[in-house]
Design a protein around this motif. Structure first.
Motif, PDB file in Angstrom:
ATOM      1  N   ASP A  29       0.836  -1.205   0.000  1.00 29.10           N
ATOM      2  CA  ASP A  29       0.000   0.000   0.000  1.00 29.10           C
ATOM      3  C   ASP A  29       0.868   1.252   0.000  1.00 29.10           C
ATOM      4  OD1 ASP A  29      -2.204  -1.589   0.060  1.00 29.10           O
ATOM      5  OD2 ASP A  29      -2.812  -1.091   2.117  1.00 29.10           O
TER       6      ASP A  29
ATOM      7  N   SER B 285       0.441   5.829  -0.841  1.00 28.87           N
ATOM      8  CA  SER B 285      -0.529   6.883  -1.014  1.00 28.87           C
ATOM      9  C   SER B 285       0.077   8.044  -1.810  1.00 28.87           C
ATOM     10  CB  SER B 285      -0.947   7.346   0.385  1.00 28.87           C
ATOM     11  OG  SER B 285      -1.950   8.280   0.283  1.00 28.87           O
TER      12      SER B 285
ATOM     13  N   GLN C 224      -1.036  14.852  -2.026  1.00 30.62           N
ATOM     14  CA  GLN C 224      -2.136  15.745  -2.437  1.00 30.62           C
ATOM     15  C   GLN C 224      -1.770  16.521  -3.696  1.00 30.62           C
ATOM     16  OE1 GLN C 224      -5.061  15.613  -1.350  1.00 30.62           O
ATOM     17  NE2 GLN C 224      -4.816  14.526   0.586  1.00 30.62           N
TER      18      GLN C 224
ATOM     19  N   ARG D 165      -6.041   9.630  -7.274  1.00 27.07           N
ATOM     20  CA  ARG D 165      -5.934   8.940  -5.993  1.00 27.07           C
ATOM     21  C   ARG D 165      -5.151   9.729  -4.946  1.00 27.07           C
ATOM     22  NH1 ARG D 165      -6.650   3.410  -6.103  1.00 27.07           N
ATOM     23  NH2 ARG D 165      -8.430   3.002  -7.420  1.00 27.07           N
TER      24      ARG D 165
ATOM     25  N   GLY E  24      -3.901  11.236  -1.831  1.00 21.36           N
ATOM     26  CA  GLY E  24      -4.257  10.991  -0.431  1.00 21.36           C
ATOM     27  C   GLY E  24      -4.986   9.679  -0.200  1.00 21.36           C
ATOM     28  N   GLU E  25      -5.227   8.915  -1.248  1.00 16.11           N
ATOM     29  CA  GLU E  25      -5.895   7.621  -1.071  1.00 16.11           C
ATOM     30  C   GLU E  25      -4.861   6.493  -1.187  1.00 16.11           C
ATOM     31  OE1 GLU E  25      -9.362   7.290  -3.614  1.00 16.11           O
ATOM     32  OE2 GLU E  25      -9.659   9.450  -3.467  1.00 16.11           O
ATOM     33  N   THR E  26      -5.351   5.282  -1.139  1.00 11.85           N
ATOM     34  CA  THR E  26      -4.418   4.155  -1.127  1.00 11.85           C
ATOM     35  C   THR E  26      -4.389   3.455  -2.478  1.00 11.85           C
ATOM     36  OG1 THR E  26      -4.881   3.861   1.205  1.00 11.85           O
ATOM     37  CG2 THR E  26      -3.884   1.994   0.080  1.00 11.85           C
TER      38      THR E  26
END
Ligand code: DOR
Ligand code: ZN
Length: 345
Positions: free
Chosen positions: A316, A318, A321, A334, A336-338
């Motif tokens: 995983d 990230s 931003q 994506r 800030g997401e995984t």
């Protein structure tokens, strides 16, 4: 569970690199993952001649990080005034692989595009003779046609007759977004292929409106319905050599996306292979990723497949931003997401 993936080094058959500081900001992402990329010519002013393409190629090579192993494959921007003889110069350059046709007004920096493709019959004949590929932004532009229907209308009105009129021309229907486009390409004559972006495999149009208006999901052609997404994923994972990877990574400064009139384009080069790995895995088709990412494109273009390899690890991570982008930042897909697949560097 598969925990690592080794692939023949992939290529990106549709990429926007921009120029100047923007080019220097985004190019390392692509060069880390991909051995080659077809570089779109919609600069301002557009790359309409071989001389301009050669100069742009030099700027790209000069912007590469030290030690990078990456080849830009250049394209020319077709206009109503493109001359057939320009095609010979393009072919002789050895670095131009095709010509991009933007219908005038269809998208970012397309105002100099083509108003009527029939005017280009002599150019397209010359391209067929020389083996240059026609890359199509497949949308009609009439105001009365719904933005969600523009690709379908293009397919019926422009593309279907075009591939018959120019029976030996290699044509790539770029960044297809609909079930009907996937069906058309799968059943078309030899020499017709399509690129598919990660966003059109992963998202449907609800993403643009999830809890509010989300400008970072705005690209052209716009995201379509869930059945369209499912059909694209089925096509990409089908093993058909007509479908291949083209991210259409299209960086825009954050403030130009988060604006009352936001620009079209999603930035995906930072995860240009990882996003596809996720989509293919979710479809139970990881074994089809290498064909789509590393084999079908070079085979279609008549270029050798790459020799090297890349490795993806199930780990995983990230995306930030924003990545630095001149004075501003570019917001990646994506942010800030995984993401579950990571490129081993
Ligand atoms: O969303 C898009 N962005 N679609 C295009 O066709 C052009 C691209 C860009 O250059 O920003
Ligand atoms: Zn594009």
């Amino acid at each position: 569970m598969t925990t690592e993936l080794t692939l023949r080094r992939p290529d990106d058959w549709h990429l926007h690199l921009r120029d100047g500081v923007a080019l220097r900001a985004v190019l390392p992402h692509t060069a880390e993952r991909f051995a080659r990329a077809v570089v779109m010519p919609n600069l301002k002013p557009p790359v309409t001649t071989t001389a301009l393409a050669l100069a742009y190629r030099q700027r790209i090579l000069a912007a590469l990080p030290a030690g990078a192993d990456f080849q830009p494959l250049m394209t020319l921007y077709l206009t109503d005034h493109t001359a057939p003889d320009e095609m010979n110069r393009a072919r002789d350059s050895g670095v131009v692989v095709g010509c991009k046709m933007y219908p005038a007004g269809a998208t970012t920096h397309s105002d100099a595009g083509v108003t009527d493709i029939r005017r280009l019959d002599a150019v397209l004949d010359r391209m067929s003779e020389l083996g240059l590929v026609l890359q199509l932004h497949g949308e009609v532009t009439q105001d009365e046609v719904d933005v969600f229907d523009r690709e379908d209308r293009f397919l019926e009105q422009i593309l279907a007759p075009l591939v018959e009129r120019h029976a030996r021309l290699k044509v790539v229907f770029e960044h297809i977004t609909t079930a009907s486009a996937a069906r058309f390409v799968a059943g078309a004559r030899p020499g017709v292929g399509a690129t598919i972006t990660p966003q059109h495999l992963i998202y449907n149009r609800n993403a643009i409106f999830q809890g509010g208006i989300r400008p970072h999901f705005y690209c052209l052609p716009i995201l379509k319905t869930e059945p369209d997404r499912a059909a694209l994923l089925a096509a990409a994972t089908s093993g058909s050599p007509r479908f291949f990877l083209g991210t259409d990574s299209a960086p825009h400064a954050r403030h130009t996306k988060e604006s009352p009139c936001g620009c079209a384009g999603m930035y995906s080069a930072h995860a240009g292979i990882e996003l596809y790995a996720e989509a293919f895995e979710d479809a139970g088709a990881l074994h089809r990723l290498e064909g789509f990412a590393s084999e079908h494109g070079p085979d279609f273009y008549g270029l050798p497949r790459n020799e090297g390899q890349v490795r993806l690890l199930r780990r995983d991570w990230s995306p930030p931003q924003g990545y630095e982008f001149g004075e501003d930042t570019v917001v990646p897909m994506r942010a800030g997401e995984t993401l579950r697949w990571q490129l081993e560097l």
